[in-house]
Design a protein around this motif. Structure first.
Motif, PDB file in Angstrom:
ATOM      1  N   SER A  20    -108.173-109.320  68.552  1.00  9.90           N
ATOM      2  CA  SER A  20    -108.155-108.323  69.550  1.00  9.90           C
ATOM      3  C   SER A  20    -106.794-109.308  70.858  1.00  9.90           C
ATOM      4  O   SER A  20    -107.034-110.339  70.392  1.00  9.90           O
ATOM      5  CB  SER A  20    -108.817-107.865  70.620  1.00  9.90           C
ATOM      6  N   ALA A  21    -106.278-108.551  71.537  1.00  3.91           N
ATOM      7  CA  ALA A  21    -106.259-109.367  72.627  1.00  3.91           C
ATOM      8  C   ALA A  21    -106.546-110.588  73.291  1.00  3.91           C
ATOM      9  O   ALA A  21    -106.903-112.042  73.320  1.00  3.91           O
ATOM     10  CB  ALA A  21    -105.648-108.739  73.617  1.00  3.91           C
ATOM     11  N   THR A  22    -108.349-110.292  73.210  1.00  5.01           N
ATOM     12  CA  THR A  22    -109.425-111.214  73.673  1.00  5.01           C
ATOM     13  C   THR A  22    -109.839-111.724  73.044  1.00  5.01           C
ATOM     14  O   THR A  22    -110.801-112.446  73.087  1.00  5.01           O
ATOM     15  CB  THR A  22    -110.269-110.471  74.800  1.00  5.01           C
ATOM     16  N   MET A  23    -109.442-111.512  71.971  1.00  5.68           N
ATOM     17  CA  MET A  23    -110.411-112.711  70.546  1.00  5.68           C
ATOM     18  C   MET A  23    -112.029-112.412  70.534  1.00  5.68           C
ATOM     19  O   MET A  23    -112.615-113.049  70.733  1.00  5.68           O
ATOM     20  CB  MET A  23    -109.829-113.592  70.621  1.00  5.68           C
ATOM     21  N   ALA A  24    -111.622-110.722  70.324  1.00  2.00           N
ATOM     22  CA  ALA A  24    -113.480-110.184  70.996  1.00  2.00           C
ATOM     23  C   ALA A  24    -114.426-111.431  69.380  1.00  2.00           C
ATOM     24  O   ALA A  24    -114.685-111.703  68.182  1.00  2.00           O
ATOM     25  CB  ALA A  24    -113.440-108.872  69.974  1.00  2.00           C
ATOM     26  N   ALA A  58    -116.995-120.663  74.744  1.00  2.00           N
ATOM     27  CA  ALA A  58    -118.753-120.011  74.387  1.00  2.00           C
ATOM     28  C   ALA A  58    -119.336-118.599  75.061  1.00  2.00           C
ATOM     29  O   ALA A  58    -119.873-117.898  74.264  1.00  2.00           O
ATOM     30  CB  ALA A  58    -119.570-120.980  75.007  1.00  2.00           C
ATOM     31  N   THR A  59    -118.091-118.279  76.298  1.00  5.15           N
ATOM     32  CA  THR A  59    -118.226-116.953  76.001  1.00  5.15           C
ATOM     33  C   THR A  59    -118.111-115.902  75.577  1.00  5.15           C
ATOM     34  O   THR A  59    -118.534-114.609  75.481  1.00  5.15           O
ATOM     35  CB  THR A  59    -117.450-116.425  78.140  1.00  5.15           C
ATOM     36  N   LEU A  60    -116.713-116.104  74.631  1.00  2.37           N
ATOM     37  CA  LEU A  60    -116.135-114.999  73.473  1.00  2.37           C
ATOM     38  C   LEU A  60    -116.986-115.132  72.089  1.00  2.37           C
ATOM     39  O   LEU A  60    -117.127-114.358  72.171  1.00  2.37           O
ATOM     40  CB  LEU A  60    -115.106-115.080  73.476  1.00  2.37           C
ATOM     41  N   HIS A  61    -117.890-116.368  71.774  1.00  2.00           N
ATOM     42  CA  HIS A  61    -118.257-116.468  71.255  1.00  2.00           C
ATOM     43  C   HIS A  61    -119.810-117.124  71.332  1.00  2.00           C
ATOM     44  O   HIS A  61    -119.947-118.512  70.440  1.00  2.00           O
ATOM     45  CB  HIS A  61    -117.623-117.455  70.030  1.00  2.00           C
ATOM     46  N   VAL A 315    -112.022-129.250  58.400  1.00  2.00           N
ATOM     47  CA  VAL A 315    -111.905-129.716  56.696  1.00  2.00           C
ATOM     48  C   VAL A 315    -113.744-129.146  56.092  1.00  2.00           C
ATOM     49  O   VAL A 315    -113.975-130.685  55.471  1.00  2.00           O
ATOM     50  CB  VAL A 315    -111.827-131.697  57.194  1.00  2.00           C
ATOM     51  N   THR A 316    -114.628-129.043  56.920  1.00  2.00           N
ATOM     52  CA  THR A 316    -115.784-128.457  56.665  1.00  2.00           C
ATOM     53  C   THR A 316    -115.160-127.388  54.805  1.00  2.00           C
ATOM     54  O   THR A 316    -114.518-126.674  54.409  1.00  2.00           O
ATOM     55  CB  THR A 316    -116.737-127.669  57.166  1.00  2.00           C
ATOM     56  N   PRO A 317    -115.653-128.249  53.310  1.00  2.00           N
ATOM     57  CA  PRO A 317    -115.321-127.103  52.647  1.00  2.00           C
ATOM     58  C   PRO A 317    -116.640-125.532  52.903  1.00  2.00           C
ATOM     59  O   PRO A 317    -116.850-124.812  51.887  1.00  2.00           O
ATOM     60  CB  PRO A 317    -116.006-128.271  51.734  1.00  2.00           C
ATOM     61  N   ASP A 318    -117.538-125.784  53.549  1.00  2.00           N
ATOM     62  CA  ASP A 318    -119.035-124.718  53.557  1.00  2.00           C
ATOM     63  C   ASP A 318    -117.899-123.423  53.807  1.00  2.00           C
ATOM     64  O   ASP A 318    -117.603-123.537  54.826  1.00  2.00           O
ATOM     65  CB  ASP A 318    -119.897-125.142  54.004  1.00  2.00           C
ATOM     66  N   GLN A 319    -117.437-122.316  53.507  1.00  2.00           N
ATOM     67  CA  GLN A 319    -117.776-121.416  53.599  1.00  2.00           C
ATOM     68  C   GLN A 319    -117.637-120.987  54.936  1.00  2.00           C
ATOM     69  O   GLN A 319    -116.956-119.582  55.065  1.00  2.00           O
ATOM     70  CB  GLN A 319    -117.161-119.832  51.856  1.00  2.00           C
ATOM     71  N   THR A 320    -118.851-120.774  55.388  1.00  2.00           N
ATOM     72  CA  THR A 320    -119.657-120.186  55.974  1.00  2.00           C
ATOM     73  C   THR A 320    -118.692-120.589  57.233  1.00  2.00           C
ATOM     74  O   THR A 320    -118.880-119.341  58.543  1.00  2.00           O
ATOM     75  CB  THR A 320    -120.856-119.796  55.957  1.00  2.00           C
ATOM     76  N   LYS A 321    -119.046-121.905  57.210  1.00  2.00           N
ATOM     77  CA  LYS A 321    -118.374-122.849  58.342  1.00  2.00           C
ATOM     78  C   LYS A 321    -117.366-122.585  58.491  1.00  2.00           C
ATOM     79  O   LYS A 321    -116.583-122.639  59.665  1.00  2.00           O
ATOM     80  CB  LYS A 321    -118.700-123.778  58.643  1.00  2.00           C
ATOM     81  N   TRP A 326    -112.402-120.911  61.469  1.00  2.00           N
ATOM     82  CA  TRP A 326    -110.988-120.241  62.466  1.00  2.00           C
ATOM     83  C   TRP A 326    -111.608-119.926  63.185  1.00  2.00           C
ATOM     84  O   TRP A 326    -110.350-119.395  64.429  1.00  2.00           O
ATOM     85  CB  TRP A 326    -110.482-119.536  61.189  1.00  2.00           C
ATOM     86  N   GLN A 327    -112.232-119.121  63.379  1.00  2.00           N
ATOM     87  CA  GLN A 327    -112.447-118.430  65.370  1.00  2.00           C
ATOM     88  C   GLN A 327    -112.283-119.281  66.285  1.00  2.00           C
ATOM     89  O   GLN A 327    -111.690-119.245  67.107  1.00  2.00           O
ATOM     90  CB  GLN A 327    -113.917-118.126  65.435  1.00  2.00           C
ATOM     91  N   PHE A 328    -112.351-120.924  66.440  1.00  2.00           N
ATOM     92  CA  PHE A 328    -112.056-121.847  66.676  1.00  2.00           C
ATOM     93  C   PHE A 328    -111.252-122.189  66.850  1.00  2.00           C
ATOM     94  O   PHE A 328    -109.886-122.436  68.017  1.00  2.00           O
ATOM     95  CB  PHE A 328    -113.267-122.827  66.728  1.00  2.00           C
ATOM     96  N   VAL A 329    -110.325-122.479  66.005  1.00  2.00           N
ATOM     97  CA  VAL A 329    -109.039-122.623  65.617  1.00  2.00           C
ATOM     98  C   VAL A 329    -108.003-122.061  65.784  1.00  2.00           C
ATOM     99  O   VAL A 329    -107.278-122.244  66.749  1.00  2.00           O
ATOM    100  CB  VAL A 329    -108.761-122.769  64.060  1.00  2.00           C
ATOM    101  N   LYS A 330    -107.826-120.380  66.268  1.00  2.00           N
ATOM    102  CA  LYS A 330    -107.179-119.373  66.096  1.00  2.00           C
ATOM    103  C   LYS A 330    -107.450-119.187  67.931  1.00  2.00           C
ATOM    104  O   LYS A 330    -107.212-118.713  68.719  1.00  2.00           O
ATOM    105  CB  LYS A 330    -107.255-118.007  65.592  1.00  2.00           C
ATOM    106  N   PHE A 331    -108.835-119.659  68.919  1.00  2.00           N
ATOM    107  CA  PHE A 331    -108.754-119.646  69.917  1.00  2.00           C
ATOM    108  C   PHE A 331    -108.249-121.307  70.920  1.00  2.00           C
ATOM    109  O   PHE A 331    -106.772-120.432  71.950  1.00  2.00           O
ATOM    110  CB  PHE A 331    -110.240-119.960  70.255  1.00  2.00           C
ATOM    111  N   VAL A 332    -108.443-122.053  69.992  1.00  2.00           N
ATOM    112  CA  VAL A 332    -107.561-123.248  70.518  1.00  2.00           C
ATOM    113  C   VAL A 332    -106.225-123.094  70.393  1.00  2.00           C
ATOM    114  O   VAL A 332    -105.199-123.802  71.251  1.00  2.00           O
ATOM    115  CB  VAL A 332    -108.361-124.273  70.056  1.00  2.00           C
ATOM    116  N   THR A 333    -105.390-122.809  68.986  1.00  2.00           N
ATOM    117  CA  THR A 333    -103.778-123.026  69.083  1.00  2.00           C
ATOM    118  C   THR A 333    -103.772-121.069  69.616  1.00  2.00           C
ATOM    119  O   THR A 333    -102.147-121.207  70.208  1.00  2.00           O
ATOM    120  CB  THR A 333    -104.047-122.557  68.067  1.00  2.00           C
ATOM    121  N   GLY A 334    -104.440-119.990  70.212  1.00  2.00           N
ATOM    122  CA  GLY A 334    -104.430-118.987  70.719  1.00  2.00           C
ATOM    123  C   GLY A 334    -103.575-119.692  72.480  1.00  2.00           C
ATOM    124  O   GLY A 334    -103.972-120.217  72.282  1.00  2.00           O
TER     125      GLY A 334
END
Length: 432
Positions: A20-24, A58-61, A315-321, A326-334
């Protein structure tokens, strides 16, 4: 290899898209707290940036805790550290690396592909993401990184010294001949004044590549088997570096000392990355009138400038992480993360929405920041040398440039270039 690539369907289920526009906050993740370890370079430039990003994220996630490691000193240390940590299984989950370091981390199968995450997004274009962003972090046909902060080389001018030397602040030089001539006049103002500083030792040979690319040159031939910077573009670049010393009396200062000396009002023109702009402006604190201007002698039509800055990689191979990362990556580049980055540094955001919406008035109010934006049409990739010796080649080039700046070989730039060409050629993987 794509052994850790999740399918778009799996990712969509795991992180409850669309964006979403606010990345809920995705509901599935909110019930399952995750801690991510993050590391980035250049604390002096990015500490405040990441402080604000951490608070906004932190406010979003609230379900994702960010733990930051001490910043890498520079891009070289960041890459070397990740290479070692991959062997000892001590990698962070997310790392910020120089734009020219994507290649080596992909070749070592450390960077995790992002194609599936991107494919699962349904609103990415509306959030300012575009193909050029993907291209920067693409290797072997797959996206492994997204650009966080983009910089280009520019010139910083002390207009008070320009006026004292008889220069025209409204018509600053756009050629090296003009820059060197004005710098020499400024240098003659007194023993405590420097005409110019050029941050030649900046990470990854960036300000070696810039004048070569600006004249339409390249680092290697198309098949990467032979040095190509020994042509006219490279010879002009090395000769001008020597002229900075012999004609404009450029001192041999470290990057921090060159910045501090300029900020103290003791240097006429300082040539470095736009990334330094916010820090330098703060250091100047109104002591003199600062104006940024274009990088000199970009050849019309074929001239380009290498994009500096850094990308963010999972770079983590852990799929849960990975899903949380990805939530962090798309926030910092969003748009929101990119706007924070632009306002706290001198870098430019590659995200279109950040520029069009979040920073709509910022460049009008801060014209010195807009200089690099005007150069975006001539942006090209920051080149990474191939093979196991890629990082070593960077050091070899730096050593040869050092012989010019220290005046040891300032009188023989052509010979220095010939020696540098020979030494780099020996380190290329396809060298015959």
């Amino acid at each position: 290899m794509l052994k850790h690539l999740l399918s778009a369907a799996t990712i969509a289920a795991a992180i409850a898209l669309p964006l979403s526009a606010t990345m809920a906050v995705p509901a599935a993740m909110a019930a399952d707290p995750v801690e991510l370890t993050v590391q980035y370079p250049y604390g002096e430039l990015f500490n405040e940036t990441h402080k604000q990003i951490r608070e906004a994220f932190a406010t979003l996630h609230p379900e994702i805790t960010l733990t930051y490691r001490a910043p890498y000193n520079d891009y070289e240390e960041g890459t070397q550290k990740v290479l070692r940590e991959a062997v000892t299984s001590q990698l962070p989950d997310v790392t910020f690396q120089g734009l020219n370091r994507v290649r080596i981390l992909v070749d070592r199968e450390i960077a995790q592909p992002l194609d599936g995450f991107i494919a699962a997004e349904t609103d990415f274009e509306a959030e300012g993401f575009h193909q050029a962003m993907y291209d920067i972090g693409t290797q072997n046909g797959h996206v492994y990184a997204l650009p966080f902060a983009i910089s280009l080389p520019i010139t910083y001018w002390n207009l008070d010294l320009v006026r004292r030397a008889g220069g025209d602040p409204a018509n600053l030089p756009t050629t090296w001949d003009g820059v060197i001539a004005l710098a020499a006049k400024i240098d003659a103002l007194g023993p405590d004044i420097n005409g110019m500083t050029y941050v030649w030792d900046i990470t990854g040979n960036w300000l070696w590549q810039a004048p070569v690319f600006a004249q339409g040159g390249t680092m290697l031939t198309a098949d990467e088997s032979k040095v190509a910077f020994d042509g006219e573009a490279g010879r002009a670049a090395m000769r001008n570096l020597a002229r900075f010393v012999t004609e404009a009396n450029m001192p041999n200062l470290s990057q921090p000392d060159a910045r501090a000396t300029f900020a103290a009002g003791k240097t006429g023109v300082h040539i470095t990355s736009t990334s330094d702009l916010t820090k330098t402006t703060t250091m100047i604190d109104g002591k003199f009138e600062l104006k940024t201007h274009v990088f000199p002698d970009v050849k019309p039509g074929t001239g380009r400038l290498p994009a500096g800055g850094n990308v963010v990689m999972i770079v983590t191979p852990d799929q849960t992480k990975q899903a949380a990362a990805w939530q962090f990556v798309k926030f910092v580049t969003g748009p929101e993360g990119a706007a924070i980055m632009a306002k706290t540094t001198g870098y430019m955001p590659p995200n279109k929405k950040a520029n069009d919406v979040y920073l709509k008035d910022f460049y009008v109010e801060n014209p010195n920041h807009y200089t690099a934006v005007k150069q975006l049409p001539i942006l090209t990739k920051w080149y990474a040398f191939p093979g196991e010796n890629g990082l070593k080649i960077t050091d070899v080039i730096k050593d040869h440039m050092n012989s010019i700046v220290t005046r040891a070989r300032a009188a023989e730039p052509d010979a220095v270039l010939d020696d540098m060409t020979r030494d780099v050629q020996r380190l290329l993987p396809k060298a015959g």
